[in-house]
Design a protein around this motif. Structure first.
Motif, PDB file in Angstrom:
ATOM      1  N   TYR A  55      -2.679 -13.164   5.025  1.00  0.00           N
ATOM      2  CA  TYR A  55      -2.130 -14.124   5.985  1.00  0.00           C
ATOM      3  C   TYR A  55      -2.493 -13.678   7.393  1.00  0.00           C
ATOM      4  O   TYR A  55      -2.311 -12.515   7.746  1.00  0.00           O
ATOM      5  N   SER A  56      -3.011 -14.607   8.202  1.00  0.00           N
ATOM      6  CA  SER A  56      -3.352 -14.291   9.586  1.00  0.00           C
ATOM      7  C   SER A  56      -2.765 -15.327  10.529  1.00  0.00           C
ATOM      8  O   SER A  56      -2.897 -16.537  10.308  1.00  0.00           O
ATOM      9  N   THR A  57      -2.135 -14.844  11.599  1.00  0.00           N
ATOM     10  CA  THR A  57      -1.568 -15.728  12.618  1.00  0.00           C
ATOM     11  C   THR A  57      -2.614 -16.131  13.656  1.00  0.00           C
ATOM     12  O   THR A  57      -2.345 -16.976  14.502  1.00  0.00           O
ATOM     13  N   ASN A  58      -3.785 -15.513  13.601  1.00  0.00           N
ATOM     14  CA  ASN A  58      -4.819 -15.734  14.619  1.00  0.00           C
ATOM     15  C   ASN A  58      -4.262 -15.478  16.024  1.00  0.00           C
ATOM     16  O   ASN A  58      -4.483 -16.251  16.957  1.00  0.00           O
ATOM     17  N   ASN A  59      -3.497 -14.384  16.137  1.00  0.00           N
ATOM     18  CA  ASN A  59      -2.903 -13.924  17.406  1.00  0.00           C
ATOM     19  C   ASN A  59      -1.883 -14.894  18.003  1.00  0.00           C
ATOM     20  O   ASN A  59      -1.738 -14.993  19.217  1.00  0.00           O
ATOM     21  N   GLN A  60      -1.166 -15.607  17.129  1.00  0.00           N
ATOM     22  CA  GLN A  60      -0.123 -16.524  17.592  1.00  0.00           C
ATOM     23  C   GLN A  60       1.193 -16.150  16.909  1.00  0.00           C
ATOM     24  O   GLN A  60       1.227 -15.257  16.077  1.00  0.00           O
ATOM     25  N   THR A  61       2.252 -16.842  17.240  1.00  0.00           N
ATOM     26  CA  THR A  61       3.577 -16.544  16.683  1.00  0.00           C
ATOM     27  C   THR A  61       3.577 -16.782  15.181  1.00  0.00           C
ATOM     28  O   THR A  61       3.193 -17.855  14.710  1.00  0.00           O
ATOM     29  N   SER A  62       4.033 -15.772  14.426  1.00  0.00           N
ATOM     30  CA  SER A  62       3.996 -15.866  12.962  1.00  0.00           C
ATOM     31  C   SER A  62       5.123 -16.736  12.407  1.00  0.00           C
ATOM     32  O   SER A  62       6.112 -17.024  13.086  1.00  0.00           O
ATOM     33  N   ILE A  63       4.953 -17.111  11.165  1.00  0.00           N
ATOM     34  CA  ILE A  63       5.976 -17.835  10.409  1.00  0.00           C
ATOM     35  C   ILE A  63       6.982 -16.791   9.952  1.00  0.00           C
ATOM     36  O   ILE A  63       6.597 -15.760   9.377  1.00  0.00           O
ATOM     37  N   GLU A  64       8.272 -17.017  10.226  1.00  0.00           N
ATOM     38  CA  GLU A  64       9.288 -16.050   9.805  1.00  0.00           C
ATOM     39  C   GLU A  64       9.335 -16.005   8.283  1.00  0.00           C
ATOM     40  O   GLU A  64       9.465 -17.026   7.617  1.00  0.00           O
ATOM     41  N   GLY A  65       9.201 -14.808   7.741  1.00  0.00           N
ATOM     42  CA  GLY A  65       9.139 -14.600   6.294  1.00  0.00           C
ATOM     43  C   GLY A  65       7.790 -14.028   5.887  1.00  0.00           C
ATOM     44  O   GLY A  65       7.652 -13.440   4.823  1.00  0.00           O
ATOM     45  N   LEU A  66       6.780 -14.212   6.758  1.00  0.00           N
ATOM     46  CA  LEU A  66       5.443 -13.673   6.510  1.00  0.00           C
ATOM     47  C   LEU A  66       5.110 -12.624   7.568  1.00  0.00           C
ATOM     48  O   LEU A  66       5.603 -12.694   8.689  1.00  0.00           O
ATOM     49  N   THR A  67       4.253 -11.676   7.207  1.00  0.00           N
ATOM     50  CA  THR A  67       3.822 -10.638   8.134  1.00  0.00           C
ATOM     51  C   THR A  67       2.323 -10.768   8.358  1.00  0.00           C
ATOM     52  O   THR A  67       1.549 -10.835   7.392  1.00  0.00           O
ATOM     53  N   ASN A  68       1.919 -10.815   9.615  1.00  0.00           N
ATOM     54  CA  ASN A  68       0.508 -10.940   9.966  1.00  0.00           C
ATOM     55  C   ASN A  68      -0.315  -9.820   9.323  1.00  0.00           C
ATOM     56  O   ASN A  68       0.095  -8.669   9.291  1.00  0.00           O
ATOM     57  N   ASN A  69      -1.464 -10.192   8.785  1.00  0.00           N
ATOM     58  CA  ASN A  69      -2.429  -9.278   8.152  1.00  0.00           C
ATOM     59  C   ASN A  69      -1.907  -8.590   6.890  1.00  0.00           C
ATOM     60  O   ASN A  69      -2.434  -7.558   6.485  1.00  0.00           O
ATOM     61  N   GLU A  70      -0.874  -9.145   6.271  1.00  0.00           N
ATOM     62  CA  GLU A  70      -0.364  -8.634   4.998  1.00  0.00           C
ATOM     63  C   GLU A  70      -0.914  -9.485   3.860  1.00  0.00           C
ATOM     64  O   GLU A  70      -1.261 -10.647   4.038  1.00  0.00           O
ATOM     65  N   SER A  71      -0.966  -8.896   2.666  1.00  0.00           N
ATOM     66  CA  SER A  71      -1.459  -9.642   1.504  1.00  0.00           C
ATOM     67  C   SER A  71      -0.306 -10.283   0.738  1.00  0.00           C
ATOM     68  O   SER A  71       0.806  -9.744   0.679  1.00  0.00           O
ATOM     69  N   TYR A  72      -0.611 -11.441   0.169  1.00  0.00           N
ATOM     70  CA  TYR A  72       0.310 -12.219  -0.657  1.00  0.00           C
ATOM     71  C   TYR A  72      -0.488 -12.782  -1.825  1.00  0.00           C
ATOM     72  O   TYR A  72      -1.723 -12.734  -1.819  1.00  0.00           O
ATOM     73  N   TYR A  73       0.224 -13.320  -2.799  1.00  0.00           N
ATOM     74  CA  TYR A  73      -0.425 -13.899  -3.970  1.00  0.00           C
ATOM     75  C   TYR A  73      -0.071 -15.379  -4.056  1.00  0.00           C
ATOM     76  O   TYR A  73       1.073 -15.770  -3.848  1.00  0.00           O
ATOM     77  N   ILE A  74      -1.052 -16.184  -4.392  1.00  0.00           N
ATOM     78  CA  ILE A  74      -0.944 -17.648  -4.410  1.00  0.00           C
ATOM     79  C   ILE A  74      -0.380 -18.146  -5.736  1.00  0.00           C
ATOM     80  O   ILE A  74      -0.781 -17.670  -6.802  1.00  0.00           O
ATOM     81  N   SER A  75       0.515 -19.123  -5.676  1.00  0.00           N
ATOM     82  CA  SER A  75       0.780 -19.979  -6.840  1.00  0.00           C
ATOM     83  C   SER A  75       0.487 -21.397  -6.362  1.00  0.00           C
ATOM     84  O   SER A  75       0.873 -21.792  -5.262  1.00  0.00           O
ATOM     85  N   SER A  93       4.065 -15.970 -12.819  1.00  0.00           N
ATOM     86  CA  SER A  93       5.291 -16.550 -13.398  1.00  0.00           C
ATOM     87  C   SER A  93       5.929 -17.590 -12.485  1.00  0.00           C
ATOM     88  O   SER A  93       6.894 -18.234 -12.869  1.00  0.00           O
ATOM     89  N   GLN A  94       5.401 -17.724 -11.262  1.00  0.00           N
ATOM     90  CA  GLN A  94       5.918 -18.653 -10.246  1.00  0.00           C
ATOM     91  C   GLN A  94       7.386 -18.380  -9.931  1.00  0.00           C
ATOM     92  O   GLN A  94       8.185 -19.302  -9.756  1.00  0.00           O
TER      93      GLN A  94
END
Length: 141
Positions: A55-75, A93-94
């Motif tokens: 996830y990247s904020t592109n140097n802008q305010t992040s979405i609360e709950g996510l951390t810039n430049n951290e990895s996540y997994y898609i469902s 398992s969603q």
């Protein structure tokens, strides 16, 4: 190569690897709904289920709950919408989707950890013989 009433044509496909990223507007394309929080894209996202992304904020305010430049997994919800999970098993398992608690600012992106394989070129090794190309049309009343 089959079709066109010919035979003997042979081709070689050259594949290449590219980085895959999809962008979204963090203030209009994020659904804040607890464990049902999701991200929607304006175009098909082309991610695979349980794929790891950054996830990247592109140097802008992040979405609360996510951390810039951290990895996540898609469902995958559909071709345009995804949920994010902290682990691959959660995505498969969603369960335990990341809860998004506020909108960010600007255009953010998800970038796949793995590169995508794409066709770069097709080389004709042998053109074969007897192939035909016929245009067929039909008038409709």
């Amino acid at each position: 190569i089959l079709g066109g009433n010919g035979f003997g044509a042979k081709a070689f496909v050259n594949m290449g690897l590219i980085e895959h990223s999809s962008s979204f507007n963090s203030s209009t394309q994020v659904q804040i709904a607890g464990s049902e929080s999701s991200i929607t894209f304006n175009h098909p996202h082309k991610f695979r289920n349980s794929e790891e992304v950054i996830y990247s904020t592109n140097n802008q305010t992040s979405i609360e709950g996510l951390t810039n430049n951290e990895s996540y997994y898609i469902s995958i919800i559909d071709n345009f919408t995804v949920k994010l999970h902290p682990t691959k098993n959660d995505a498969i398992s969603q369960l335990n989707a990341v809860e998004l608690n506020s909108y960010g600012v600007g255009v953010h992106s998800l970038t796949s950890i793995s590169k995508k394989s794409v066709v770069q070129s097709i080389n004709i090794i042998s053109p074969g013989t007897g192939y035909q190309n016929k245009k067929r049309t039909k008038n409709t009343p």
